[in-house]
Write a protein that holds these residues in place. Sequence first.
Motif, short mmCIF file in Angstrom:
data_model
loop_
_atom_site.label_atom_id
_atom_site.label_comp_id
_atom_site.label_asym_id
_atom_site.label_seq_id
_atom_site.Cartn_x
_atom_site.Cartn_y
_atom_site.Cartn_z
N ALA A 1 0.83 -1.21 0.00
CA ALA A 1 0.00 0.00 0.00
C ALA A 1 0.87 1.26 0.00
N LEU A 2 1.96 1.24 0.75
CA LEU A 2 2.88 2.39 0.75
C LEU A 2 3.54 2.57 -0.61
N MET A 3 3.94 1.46 -1.24
CA MET A 3 4.51 1.55 -2.58
C MET A 3 3.51 2.16 -3.55
N ASP A 4 2.25 1.75 -3.45
CA ASP A 4 1.22 2.27 -4.35
C ASP A 4 1.00 3.76 -4.16
N ILE A 5 0.89 4.21 -2.91
CA ILE A 5 0.65 5.63 -2.67
C ILE A 5 1.86 6.46 -3.11
N GLU A 6 3.06 5.93 -2.90
CA GLU A 6 4.27 6.64 -3.35
C GLU A 6 4.40 6.63 -4.87
N HIS A 7 3.97 5.56 -5.49
CA HIS A 7 3.96 5.47 -6.95
C HIS A 7 3.10 6.60 -7.52
N ASN A 8 1.89 6.75 -6.96
CA ASN A 8 0.99 7.81 -7.42
C ASN A 8 1.57 9.20 -7.16
N ALA B 1 11.82 9.55 6.53
CA ALA B 1 10.97 8.36 6.52
C ALA B 1 9.77 8.54 7.44
N GLU B 2 9.97 9.10 8.61
CA GLU B 2 8.87 9.32 9.55
C GLU B 2 7.85 10.31 8.98
N ARG B 3 8.33 11.35 8.30
CA ARG B 3 7.43 12.33 7.69
C ARG B 3 6.65 11.73 6.53
N ARG B 4 7.34 10.92 5.70
CA ARG B 4 6.64 10.29 4.57
C ARG B 4 5.59 9.29 5.07
N TYR B 5 5.93 8.55 6.12
CA TYR B 5 4.99 7.59 6.69
C TYR B 5 3.79 8.32 7.31
N TYR B 6 4.06 9.40 7.99
CA TYR B 6 2.99 10.23 8.55
C TYR B 6 2.07 10.72 7.44
N HIS C 1 15.87 5.22 -6.88
CA HIS C 1 15.48 6.63 -6.80
C HIS C 1 15.28 7.05 -5.34
N GLU C 2 15.74 8.22 -5.03
CA GLU C 2 15.63 8.77 -3.68
C GLU C 2 14.18 8.84 -3.20
N TRP C 3 13.25 9.07 -4.10
CA TRP C 3 11.84 9.19 -3.75
C TRP C 3 11.36 7.97 -2.94
N PHE C 4 11.82 6.80 -3.34
CA PHE C 4 11.36 5.55 -2.73
C PHE C 4 12.31 5.02 -1.65
N SER C 5 13.36 5.76 -1.36
CA SER C 5 14.40 5.26 -0.44
C SER C 5 13.86 4.92 0.94
N TRP C 6 12.88 5.65 1.42
CA TRP C 6 12.36 5.40 2.76
C TRP C 6 11.62 4.07 2.87
#
Length: 140
Positions: free
Chosen positions: A29-36, A109-114, A58-63
Amino acid sequence: MLSLHSDSEPTALQVLTQIRPMLLKLHKALMDIEHNAYEQNYGPIVSKGEYFRLLLNHEWFSWLRPISQMIVRIDEVLAAKPEQETESPEGLLAEVGNLLHPSEEGCHAERRYYWAIQHSSDIALMHGNITQLLPETQHS
């Protein structure tokens, strides 16, 4: 499914066994939301190969990579024979709790997860279900 309200507490290995598929589903689910979100910022990802390369590099997905690595580590512990030395299941559970720590003002990572939890009720529910299974010291 294990119940934490039974007379006997489940072992850390039993909890890992229960958390593993939940963590896999959360990771997807996290991969999908980050993909979008990536596509909104950079444009369409044109192939599965390109997407896979982006996930790895890619840095975008590093977390998300530490979550991938955690799933592999859990798999190694769950697949180990009794006589094999492995990581401590208790230690892995503590790391899962640290890994799944959303914070509006924390590290990247904490901010992206939030952000993901705020933007997806499914992710918020998955997060809650996983954290309920973690040792009490991990709830915060």
